[in-house]
Write a protein that holds these residues in place. Structure first.
Motif, mmCIF file in Angstrom:
data_model
loop_
_atom_site.group_PDB
_atom_site.id
_atom_site.type_symbol
_atom_site.label_atom_id
_atom_site.label_comp_id
_atom_site.label_asym_id
_atom_site.label_seq_id
_atom_site.Cartn_x
_atom_site.Cartn_y
_atom_site.Cartn_z
ATOM 1 N N ASN A 57 0.814 -1.219 0.000
ATOM 2 C CA ASN A 57 0.000 0.000 0.000
ATOM 3 C C ASN A 57 0.849 1.273 0.000
ATOM 4 N N GLU A 58 1.962 1.222 -0.685
ATOM 5 C CA GLU A 58 2.850 2.382 -0.771
ATOM 6 C C GLU A 58 2.578 3.122 -2.079
ATOM 7 N N ASN A 59 1.416 3.730 -2.129
ATOM 8 C CA ASN A 59 0.978 4.370 -3.360
ATOM 9 C C ASN A 59 1.768 5.618 -3.725
ATOM 10 N N ARG A 60 2.248 6.347 -2.751
ATOM 11 C CA ARG A 60 3.051 7.536 -3.055
ATOM 12 C C ARG A 60 4.352 7.117 -3.746
ATOM 13 N N ALA A 61 5.008 6.088 -3.216
ATOM 14 C CA ALA A 61 6.238 5.594 -3.837
ATOM 15 C C ALA A 61 5.938 5.056 -5.240
ATOM 16 N N ALA A 62 4.799 4.381 -5.418
ATOM 17 C CA ALA A 62 4.413 3.861 -6.735
ATOM 18 C C ALA A 62 4.224 5.018 -7.721
ATOM 19 N N TYR A 63 3.540 6.048 -7.274
ATOM 20 C CA TYR A 63 3.338 7.234 -8.133
ATOM 21 C C TYR A 63 4.682 7.821 -8.549
ATOM 22 N N ASN A 64 5.586 7.987 -7.580
ATOM 23 C CA ASN A 64 6.899 8.571 -7.880
ATOM 24 C C ASN A 64 7.720 7.679 -8.810
ATOM 25 N N PHE A 65 7.635 6.357 -8.622
ATOM 26 C CA PHE A 65 8.392 5.445 -9.474
ATOM 27 C C PHE A 65 7.857 5.466 -10.906
ATOM 28 N N LEU A 66 6.552 5.497 -11.030
ATOM 29 C CA LEU A 66 5.961 5.628 -12.360
ATOM 30 C C LEU A 66 6.428 6.917 -13.020
ATOM 31 N N HIS A 67 6.342 8.008 -12.275
ATOM 32 C CA HIS A 67 6.688 9.336 -12.796
ATOM 33 C C HIS A 67 8.166 9.440 -13.184
ATOM 34 N N THR A 113 2.250 -4.978 -25.714
ATOM 35 C CA THR A 113 2.903 -3.667 -25.813
ATOM 36 C C THR A 113 1.895 -2.551 -25.546
ATOM 37 N N ASP A 114 0.719 -2.658 -26.158
ATOM 38 C CA ASP A 114 -0.323 -1.641 -25.935
ATOM 39 C C ASP A 114 -0.877 -1.713 -24.514
ATOM 40 N N PHE A 115 -1.158 -2.925 -24.055
ATOM 41 C CA PHE A 115 -1.729 -3.089 -22.719
ATOM 42 C C PHE A 115 -0.792 -2.528 -21.652
ATOM 43 N N THR A 116 0.493 -2.798 -21.782
ATOM 44 C CA THR A 116 1.454 -2.321 -20.784
ATOM 45 C C THR A 116 1.453 -0.800 -20.709
ATOM 46 N N VAL A 117 1.521 -0.145 -21.843
ATOM 47 C CA VAL A 117 1.512 1.323 -21.865
ATOM 48 C C VAL A 117 0.191 1.846 -21.303
ATOM 49 N N ASP A 118 -0.923 1.294 -21.766
ATOM 50 C CA ASP A 118 -2.236 1.743 -21.293
ATOM 51 C C ASP A 118 -2.382 1.558 -19.791
ATOM 52 N N TYR A 119 -1.912 0.414 -19.300
ATOM 53 C CA TYR A 119 -2.053 0.148 -17.867
ATOM 54 C C TYR A 119 -1.184 1.095 -17.043
ATOM 55 N N LEU A 120 0.060 1.295 -17.452
ATOM 56 C CA LEU A 120 0.932 2.205 -16.705
ATOM 57 C C LEU A 120 0.356 3.613 -16.671
ATOM 58 N N LEU A 121 -0.151 4.085 -17.810
ATOM 59 C CA LEU A 121 -0.746 5.428 -17.853
ATOM 60 C C LEU A 121 -2.000 5.507 -16.994
ATOM 61 N N SER A 122 -2.807 4.467 -17.035
ATOM 62 C CA SER A 122 -4.032 4.424 -16.232
ATOM 63 C C SER A 122 -3.710 4.413 -14.736
ATOM 64 N N ASP A 123 -2.737 3.599 -14.357
ATOM 65 C CA ASP A 123 -2.352 3.530 -12.948
ATOM 66 C C ASP A 123 -1.781 4.871 -12.492
ATOM 67 N N TYR A 124 -0.981 5.475 -13.338
ATOM 68 C CA TYR A 124 -0.409 6.779 -13.024
ATOM 69 C C TYR A 124 -1.506 7.823 -12.822
ATOM 70 N N GLU A 125 -2.467 7.846 -13.727
ATOM 71 C CA GLU A 125 -3.566 8.810 -13.613
ATOM 72 C C GLU A 125 -4.367 8.590 -12.330
ATOM 73 N N MET A 126 -4.588 7.325 -11.986
ATOM 74 C CA MET A 126 -5.316 7.029 -10.754
ATOM 75 C C MET A 126 -4.533 7.542 -9.539
ATOM 76 N N LEU A 127 -3.230 7.261 -9.510
ATOM 77 C CA LEU A 127 -2.407 7.699 -8.385
ATOM 78 C C LEU A 127 -2.213 9.215 -8.386
ATOM 79 N N LYS A 128 -2.227 9.800 -9.563
ATOM 80 C CA LYS A 128 -2.033 11.244 -9.692
ATOM 81 C C LYS A 128 -3.152 12.015 -8.992
ATOM 82 N N THR A 129 -4.374 11.468 -9.008
ATOM 83 C CA THR A 129 -5.468 12.154 -8.309
ATOM 84 C C THR A 129 -5.186 12.306 -6.827
#
Length: 190
Positions: free
Chosen positions: A131-141, A168-184
């Protein structure tokens, strides 16, 4: 999306990019219509229409052609023009792991780069479990979104199977989606 689901998806992606998928992994995937649909419609159709033996053979040839012969999914190789894999704490990814209590025992894996995509996805899985979402957000970023989207776009034309093409598409889409979720939750802090 809850962290348990996020951890599952990151674990799945970690395994997909670690090495060839063995017959058991592909057999399990063939039985999981929901996951196949999530990866992509072409992948679902391919798994439904082909024998497991043919899927295993073609997927393994595709993995080795794309990720071993023609490119390697390693952050420093993609971002650094010197094409050197940085080791130890001189590698910014290794430093990030260290700062967040994640130990990568490179003696326990056949992967020789701490910033290999499989290990980075495993790190994201670990962060989701903890549940370390802040670290996940920063690592994605700071890491994954810096190199994975251009890398996946670049290798897509090398893929020969629907599985790796859709991944290839799923990976990019998922990373962007996860980032957007954490970005909120954390976007104002970067």
């Amino acid at each position: 999306m809850d962290n348990k689901t996020r951890a599952f998806i990151y674990a799945f992606l970690s395994r997909c990019f670690e090495k060839e998928l063995d017959i058991k992994a592909l057999e399990d995937l063939k039985k999981s219509v929901q996951l196949l649909e999530l990866i992509g419609e072409d992948t679902r159709r391919w798994f439904e229409s082909e024998s497991l033996d043919k899927i295993v053979e073609e997927a393994n040839v595709d993995y080795n052609t794309v990720f071993m012969i023609n490119s390697q999914p390693v952050e420093t190789l993609v971002l650094d023009s010197k094409a050197e894999i940085l080791v130890g704490l001189q590698n910014p990814v290794m430093q990030f792991y260290f700062d967040h209590g994640y130990e990568v025992n490179m003696n326990q894996t056949h992967i020789l780069a701490p910033d290999h995509l499989s290990i980075e996805m495993g790190f994201m899985q670990n962060l989701a479990f903890r549940n370390e979402n802040r670290a996940a957000y920063n690592f994605l970023h700071k890491h994954l979104l810096e190199w994975v989207p251009p890398y996946m776009i670049g290798i897509k034309n090398l893929t020969q199977t629907p599985l790796y093409r859709d991944l290839t598409d799923f990976t990019v889409d998922y990373l962007l989606s996860d980032y957007e979720m954490l970005k909120t939750e954390f976007g104002h802090e970067s």
